[in-house]
Design an enzyme around this catalytic site. Structure first.
Site, PDB file in Angstrom:
ATOM      1  N   GLU A 122       0.876  -1.105  -0.105  1.00 40.53           N
ATOM      2  CA  GLU A 122       0.048   0.099  -0.079  1.00 40.53           C
ATOM      3  C   GLU A 122       0.753   1.197  -0.055  1.00 40.53           C
ATOM      4  OE1 GLU A 122      -2.831   0.008   3.040  1.00 40.53           O
ATOM      5  OE2 GLU A 122      -3.949  -1.835   2.362  1.00 40.53           O
ATOM      6  N   ARG A 296      -0.928   9.010   1.263  1.00 35.83           N
ATOM      7  CA  ARG A 296      -1.996   9.549   0.891  1.00 35.83           C
ATOM      8  C   ARG A 296      -2.424  10.829   0.615  1.00 35.83           C
ATOM      9  NH1 ARG A 296      -5.466   5.091   4.393  1.00 35.83           N
ATOM     10  NH2 ARG A 296      -4.643   3.540   3.118  1.00 35.83           N
ATOM     11  N   ARG A 394      -1.312   9.299   8.776  1.00 36.70           N
ATOM     12  CA  ARG A 394      -1.055   7.711   9.253  1.00 36.70           C
ATOM     13  C   ARG A 394      -0.713   7.090   7.799  1.00 36.70           C
ATOM     14  NH1 ARG A 394      -5.086   3.368   8.637  1.00 36.70           N
ATOM     15  NH2 ARG A 394      -5.962   4.917   7.432  1.00 36.70           N
TER      16      ARG A 394
HETATM   17  P1  FAD Z   1     -14.099   1.892  15.470  1.00 38.95           P
HETATM   18  O1  FAD Z   1     -13.969   0.636  14.925  1.00 38.95           O
HETATM   19  O2  FAD Z   1     -14.775   2.928  14.514  1.00 38.95           O
HETATM   20  O3  FAD Z   1     -15.243   1.569  16.694  1.00 38.95           O
HETATM   21  C1  FAD Z   1     -15.949   2.710  16.934  1.00 38.95           C
HETATM   22  C2  FAD Z   1     -17.028   2.148  18.169  1.00 38.95           C
HETATM   23  O4  FAD Z   1     -17.520   3.057  18.945  1.00 38.95           O
HETATM   24  C3  FAD Z   1     -18.062   1.406  17.300  1.00 38.95           C
HETATM   25  O5  FAD Z   1     -18.588   0.323  17.931  1.00 38.95           O
HETATM   26  C4  FAD Z   1     -19.151   2.856  17.442  1.00 38.95           C
HETATM   27  O6  FAD Z   1     -20.593   2.332  17.322  1.00 38.95           O
HETATM   28  C5  FAD Z   1     -18.958   3.224  19.041  1.00 38.95           C
HETATM   29  N1  FAD Z   1     -19.282   4.349  19.239  1.00 38.95           N
HETATM   30  C6  FAD Z   1     -19.144   5.686  18.853  1.00 38.95           C
HETATM   31  N2  FAD Z   1     -19.510   6.623  19.600  1.00 38.95           N
HETATM   32  C7  FAD Z   1     -20.194   6.007  20.789  1.00 38.95           C
HETATM   33  C8  FAD Z   1     -21.041   6.449  21.933  1.00 38.95           C
HETATM   34  N3  FAD Z   1     -21.105   7.875  22.153  1.00 38.95           N
HETATM   35  N4  FAD Z   1     -21.476   5.538  22.680  1.00 38.95           N
HETATM   36  C9  FAD Z   1     -21.378   4.244  22.369  1.00 38.95           C
HETATM   37  N5  FAD Z   1     -20.421   3.784  21.551  1.00 38.95           N
HETATM   38  C10 FAD Z   1     -20.100   4.550  20.531  1.00 38.95           C
HETATM   39  N6  FAD Z   1      -7.260   0.747   9.104  1.00 38.95           N
HETATM   40  C11 FAD Z   1      -6.047  -0.303   8.699  1.00 38.95           C
HETATM   41  O7  FAD Z   1      -5.168  -0.319   9.427  1.00 38.95           O
HETATM   42  N7  FAD Z   1      -6.310  -1.250   7.845  1.00 38.95           N
HETATM   43  C12 FAD Z   1      -7.123  -1.052   6.797  1.00 38.95           C
HETATM   44  O8  FAD Z   1      -7.345  -1.572   6.018  1.00 38.95           O
HETATM   45  C13 FAD Z   1      -8.337   0.076   6.923  1.00 38.95           C
HETATM   46  N8  FAD Z   1      -9.328   0.137   6.128  1.00 38.95           N
HETATM   47  C14 FAD Z   1     -10.492   0.812   6.412  1.00 38.95           C
HETATM   48  C15 FAD Z   1     -11.416   1.108   5.502  1.00 38.95           C
HETATM   49  C16 FAD Z   1     -12.579   1.943   6.007  1.00 38.95           C
HETATM   50  C17 FAD Z   1     -13.878   1.685   4.963  1.00 38.95           C
HETATM   51  C18 FAD Z   1     -12.444   2.707   7.242  1.00 38.95           C
HETATM   52  C19 FAD Z   1     -13.628   3.541   7.376  1.00 38.95           C
HETATM   53  C20 FAD Z   1     -11.330   2.667   7.840  1.00 38.95           C
HETATM   54  C21 FAD Z   1     -10.491   1.874   7.575  1.00 38.95           C
HETATM   55  N9  FAD Z   1      -9.056   1.784   8.366  1.00 38.95           N
HETATM   56  C22 FAD Z   1      -8.356   0.629   8.057  1.00 38.95           C
HETATM   57  C23 FAD Z   1      -9.188   2.407   9.510  1.00 38.95           C
HETATM   58  C24 FAD Z   1      -9.550   1.623  10.865  1.00 38.95           C
HETATM   59  O9  FAD Z   1     -10.682   0.749  10.208  1.00 38.95           O
HETATM   60  C25 FAD Z   1     -10.062   2.260  11.873  1.00 38.95           C
HETATM   61  O10 FAD Z   1      -9.092   3.282  12.287  1.00 38.95           O
HETATM   62  C26 FAD Z   1     -10.120   1.241  13.126  1.00 38.95           C
HETATM   63  O11 FAD Z   1     -11.023   0.299  12.911  1.00 38.95           O
HETATM   64  C27 FAD Z   1     -10.673   2.283  14.378  1.00 38.95           C
HETATM   65  O12 FAD Z   1     -10.975   1.111  15.549  1.00 38.95           O
HETATM   66  P2  FAD Z   1     -11.463   1.852  16.758  1.00 38.95           P
HETATM   67  O13 FAD Z   1     -11.841   0.623  17.688  1.00 38.95           O
HETATM   68  O14 FAD Z   1     -10.732   2.770  17.138  1.00 38.95           O
HETATM   69  O15 FAD Z   1     -12.998   2.319  16.249  1.00 38.95           O
HETATM   70  C1  SIN Z   2      -7.253   0.802   2.205  1.00 39.69           C
HETATM   71  O1  SIN Z   2      -7.386  -0.248   2.145  1.00 39.69           O
HETATM   72  O2  SIN Z   2      -6.863   1.537   1.436  1.00 39.69           O
HETATM   73  C2  SIN Z   2      -7.349   1.476   3.534  1.00 39.69           C
HETATM   74  C3  SIN Z   2      -6.121   1.274   4.477  1.00 39.69           C
HETATM   75  C4  SIN Z   2      -6.150   1.908   5.679  1.00 39.69           C
HETATM   76  O3  SIN Z   2      -6.875   3.029   5.619  1.00 39.69           O
HETATM   77  O4  SIN Z   2      -5.220   1.818   6.328  1.00 39.69           O
END
Ligand code: FAD
Ligand code: SIN
Length: 543
Positions: A122, A296, A394
């Site tokens: 990537e 990016r 990032r």
């Molecule tokens: P999240 O997984 O976003 O979870 C947040 C949680 O908090 C959810 O359950 C939500 O409902 C809950 N929540 C929010 N507010 C409240 C509230 N007030 N009260 C109760 N619950 C609440 N990163 C990578 O490293 N590799 C990848 O390939 C990648 N691809 C991605 C593709 C997409 C489409 C997206 C959107 C992101 C991607 N990222 C990737 C980024 C990565 O997915 C996120 O940074 C990571 O999953 C965040 O994890 P988290 O546990 O911090 O939050």
């Molecule tokens: C992607 O698959 O391009 C997203 C990966 C990431 O946000 O880290």
């Protein structure tokens, strides 16, 4: 003015208690809850909607971890630091990157199935080091694995429960949460007033993910509204790097469509797809040594420029994935292929319309790798936290591993002897305010996209701040989820606009047209902190 609006006053009708309350069920929250639960703490996970929520299950590309003999932790750290544009903390990067292979091993032990074959490539990575699952369905497998482990550990989960504000005692320590139970219609839409209550807890863990919903177009799902950042700001926590919002270059563009848009993983460019303009010319050719696989921020800015200057539409460009081939697209990119088919595009034979979209919050609540924030009793892990790993931008696929690693570290610490010893005393939420009218959400996201997007400038950011001050207050009546989210989005927008105005340079994913170059003296964080009473967003540190 840069003032935060507080949530309106509301009566409480229930109380509860736990050792540790984890807000959010993504990779970070589930990892923290699991580790603290396995250490026999009474853990409560709150999640705004269902357990399958947040960005984690949507992650496509995968998890960055060194696996090939020719690669090394040093090389992965170096790539992370380059992407971070002077603001990555190298010690933090070494810890996270060094622990990433172990985080993957642990997931495998818990039953995760990752794809065989060589790792993926990537943007910004100098070696192939992205492990994926189900082709481009990596996050779904990570989330499934964590959910199964959480169930086995019998950790209590409260679905449809939204965290509102921290309860803080007279010494400034967080001693619990104000939370609201969400009622839903048969179709799953939130209806009516929240049933609000308090949870007394020795530790409150914010794992609420990013803030993508503050923009018009985002890869982030509907529940990712920056609640944890807003809650931490109202609790007086230090926030940092919030101006650095990463825009993913290739988000599917559809005329007139706003809100959540499908991502086209960068791994597709790793497999040979190329961003092209209306004439079919490669946009990144000659713009960076790594062309389409430049970091990016570089790709998103070049795309915006071409969209502004070229003879094609100003709204989008295209990703030409035809050279990847139909069989490889079907095998390795089923999620992207399905999203394209849903809008009538066959990526094997025609280019995919794409534009940059809000994707990742590089900044957030200032926190250590163990999740400690500047407010005792309040912890932050995952995307809501700013540990110093990502700096100003990032590196792709570094965030799932960071969420897994920091979540587990915090959970283990909270599960250890001294971490949560005392029974918390009483505390109070911040003084109530008038909140923000949910109807203000559309003008708010439009203004953010117009003025705090890929390219910014002083006049636009000032007019954004004025717009934010003018947005309508919530009407009288019981508090509902829409008002909570609108108020939190307003807080997030206020914080991003403030930090973006302060940083008078261009660095990483913060690009100012009026100050297009990085300035050596600005290789420091902007730290925001709001006094609980004044509500004025203070700049605690800046270059
Ligand atoms: P999240 O997984 O976003 O979870 C947040 C949680 O908090 C959810 O359950 C939500 O409902 C809950 N929540 C929010 N507010 C409240 C509230 N007030 N009260 C109760 N619950 C609440 N990163 C990578 O490293 N590799 C990848 O390939 C990648 N691809 C991605 C593709 C997409 C489409 C997206 C959107 C992101 C991607 N990222 C990737 C980024 C990565 O997915 C996120 O940074 C990571 O999953 C965040 O994890 P988290 O546990 O911090 O939050
Ligand atoms: C992607 O698959 O391009 C997203 C990966 C990431 O946000 O880290």
């Amino acid at each position: 003015m840069s003032r935060l609006r507080h949530l309106p006053a509301t009566a409480t009708s229930w109380t509860s208690e736990a050792d540790v309350v984890v807000v959010g069920a993504g990779a970070a929250g589930l990892s923290a809850a699991l580790a603290a639960g396995l250490a026999r703490r009474r853990v409560l996970v709150l999640v705004k909607g269902g357990l399958v929520s947040g960005s984690t299950p949507l992650a496509q590309g995968g998890l960055a971890a060194v696996s090939l003999a020719e690669d090394s932790v040093d090389a992965h750290v170096a790539d992370t630091v380059v992407a971070g544009a002077g603001l990555t903390n190298e010690t933090v990067a070494r810890e996270v990157v060094g622990a990433a292979p172990d985080a993957l091993r642990r997931l495998r032990e818990w039953g995760a199935h990752f794809d065989d074959g060589p790792p993926g490539l990537e943007g910004g990575h100098s070696f192939r080091r992205i492990t994926h699952a189900g082709g481009d369905a990596s996050g779904a497998e990570v989330h499934r694995t964590l959910r199964v482990a959480l169930e086995r550990a019998r950790v209590e989960v409260w679905r449809d429960t939204v965290a509102l504000d921290a309860l803080v005692d007279d010494d400034g320590r967080v001693v619990g949460l104000l939370a609201g139970r969400v009622a839903r219609s048969a179709e799953g839409a939130p209806v009516g007033a929240l049933e609000v209550g308090t949870i007394r807890a020795r530790a409150v863990v914010l794992a609420t993910g990013g803030l993508g919903q503050v923009y018009d177009t985002t890869t982030n799902p509907f529940d990712v509204t920056g609640d944890g950042l807003a809650l931490a700001a109202r609790a007086g926590a230090a926030l940092t790097h919030v101006e650095f919002v990463q825009f993913h270059p290739t988000v599917v563009y559809q005329t007139g469509r706003r809100g959540v848009a499908p991502l086209v993983t960068e791994a597709l460019r790793g497999a040979g797809a190329v961003i092209v303009d209306v004439h079919g010319d490669a946009v990144m050719a000659g713009r960076h040594p790594r062309a389409d696989l430049a970091p990016r921020d570089v790709v998103a800015v070049e795309m915006r420029r071409r969209m502004g200057e070229g003879d094609g539409p100003s709204t989008h460009l295209w990703l030409d994935a035809t050279r990847v081939g139909a069989s490889r697209l079907a095998r390795e990119f089923p999620t992207v292929s399905a999203a394209c088919r849903a809008i009538g595009i066959d990526p094997a034979t025609e280019p995919i319309p794409v534009a940059p979209g809000a994707h990742y919050a590089c900044g957030g609540v200032r926190a250590t790798l163990d999740g400690a924030t500047t407010v005792p009793g309040l912890y932050a892990v995952g995307e809501v936290a700013a540990t110093g790993l990502h700096g100003a931008n990032r590196l792709a696929s570094n965030s799932l591993t960071e969420a897994l690693i920091t979540g587990r570290r915090l959970g283990e610490w909270l599960g250890s002897g001294d971490a949560v010893a005392e029974r918390p005393g009483p505390g109070a939420p911040p003084a109530p305010g008038r909140g923000v009218d949910p109807r203000a959400r559309a003008p708010l996201t439009r203004a953010m996209s117009a003025h705090a997007g890929v390219l910014r400038e002083r006049t636009g950011l000032e007019s954004l701040s004025e717009d934010l001050d003018r947005l309508g207050v919530a009407g009288p009546g019981p508090l509902d989820l829409a008002t909570v989210e609108a108020t939190n989005l307003h807080a997030v927008a206020t914080l991003v606009a403030r930090a973006a105005l302060v940083r008078e340079e261009s660095r990483g994913c913060h690009r100012r047209r009026d100050c297009p170059e990085p300035r050596a003296a600005w290789e420091r964080p902007v730290v925001l902190r709001t006094s609980r009473d004044a509500r004025e967003v203070g700049v605690e540190a800046s270059p």
